[in-house]
Motif scaffolding. Sequence first.
Motif, short mmCIF file in Angstrom:
data_model
loop_
_atom_site.label_atom_id
_atom_site.label_comp_id
_atom_site.label_asym_id
_atom_site.label_seq_id
_atom_site.Cartn_x
_atom_site.Cartn_y
_atom_site.Cartn_z
N LEU A 209 0.90 -0.90 0.21
CA LEU A 209 -0.19 0.09 -0.04
C LEU A 209 0.75 1.23 0.06
N ILE A 210 1.99 1.23 0.88
CA ILE A 210 2.81 2.50 0.78
C ILE A 210 3.59 2.57 -0.64
N GLY A 211 3.88 1.53 -1.04
CA GLY A 211 4.53 1.59 -2.58
C GLY A 211 3.52 2.15 -3.52
N TYR A 212 2.13 1.63 -3.56
CA TYR A 212 1.41 2.32 -4.22
C TYR A 212 0.96 3.76 -4.29
N ILE A 249 0.00 -2.18 -12.29
CA ILE A 249 -0.43 -1.22 -10.95
C ILE A 249 -1.73 -1.54 -10.60
N GLY A 250 -2.78 -1.23 -11.71
CA GLY A 250 -4.25 -1.81 -11.52
C GLY A 250 -4.34 -3.00 -10.87
N ILE A 251 -3.91 -3.93 -11.42
CA ILE A 251 -4.18 -5.47 -10.69
C ILE A 251 -3.75 -5.38 -9.28
N LEU A 252 -2.47 -4.78 -8.88
CA LEU A 252 -2.11 -4.71 -7.61
C LEU A 252 -3.25 -3.83 -6.92
N ALA A 253 -3.50 -2.92 -7.26
CA ALA A 253 -4.37 -1.84 -6.41
C ALA A 253 -5.73 -2.76 -6.20
N VAL A 297 -13.18 2.58 -8.45
CA VAL A 297 -12.23 3.46 -9.07
C VAL A 297 -11.05 2.73 -9.74
N GLU A 298 -10.51 1.96 -9.14
CA GLU A 298 -9.34 1.10 -9.35
C GLU A 298 -9.89 0.23 -10.43
N ILE A 299 -11.10 -0.66 -10.67
CA ILE A 299 -11.54 -1.40 -11.68
C ILE A 299 -11.83 -0.58 -13.09
N ILE A 300 -12.28 0.42 -12.94
CA ILE A 300 -12.90 1.20 -14.12
C ILE A 300 -11.57 1.96 -14.72
N ARG A 301 -10.72 2.07 -13.96
CA ARG A 301 -9.38 2.73 -14.38
C ARG A 301 -8.58 1.71 -15.07
N LEU A 302 -8.57 0.39 -14.47
CA LEU A 302 -7.96 -0.56 -15.31
C LEU A 302 -8.54 -1.06 -16.70
N LEU A 303 -9.92 -1.04 -16.55
CA LEU A 303 -10.67 -1.23 -17.93
C LEU A 303 -10.21 -0.29 -18.82
#
Length: 310
Positions: A209-212, A249-253, A297-303
Amino acid sequence: MAHGGNPIFSGKNFREATQAPPAPQAPYGQNPYGQNPYGQAPYGQTGYGQAPAQGGWNSAQQGMTQEQLQDLYNRPAAGPADIGRMTYDDVIIKTAGCLGILVVGAAVALAVPQGTGSMLMILGALGGFALAMVNTFKKQPSPGLILAYALLEGFFLGGLTRILDNLFPGVGIQAVVGTLSVFAVTLVLFKSGKVRATPKLMRFFMIALIGYAVFALVNMFMMMTGAVTTPFGLSTSMEIMGIPLGVFIGILAIGLAAFSLIMDFTSIEAAISAGAPQRFSWTAAFGLTVTLVWLYVEIIRLLAILRGDE
């Protein structure tokens, strides 16, 4: 209780309110839990050769008929809801209420003209962040402020979905389905006991989480300064083996958000077991709403990144 992760559950106010009370400590010479020393009769009973006490349990029963006593004994024991304690039903109902208000806000942002929707998105982003801070550090949960947060986040998500769905048709409904699917899977895994917020996983979560967070801040700074001009900054301008960095990054998030749900479930379960006051079910609903907003937000950004070449 799982500490760390969602600051709403790991904050001092929620932790203090949901901790089980310590065992009573009796003064010197007295036994704990109301037990009487040797030689004294327990529970108000009279000792051998002593006259019965006046006004005790027996005298309270004297004015009751046999039918009244039987009815008293047959009554079911009071449940957590009857004594003002937090229950799963409370959390479910209040979370559903928050999500319902959020959907209403999103529908408004989707229905108004494009310019008004963009203004509502900005208002929702700034106002939602402000209310998130207020609700997180507020000593007692405020239902009005929590529902207002849900409405503002609805404005933000509705405006964001409108913009991305115009660029990449269909990503909005896909993100909704993806969010519900991840939520359902994490809940099933948690209830089955297959995934738990262990200390080892907690350490990994905090490091990731800190890295992200560091990457997100650097990416935002570079986009604001014009160092990168692509829509998602470094997420789309850099590639690894031909795959945009933003995909990894999106998969990690999404994984972090899903594990945050596991920690939320753990905190709620511990709070209910400890007999937390009923009002803190609003705090639990607020925490779940925050995590679900992050996940969406993370899912729609990855898509959107995956469909960026269209």
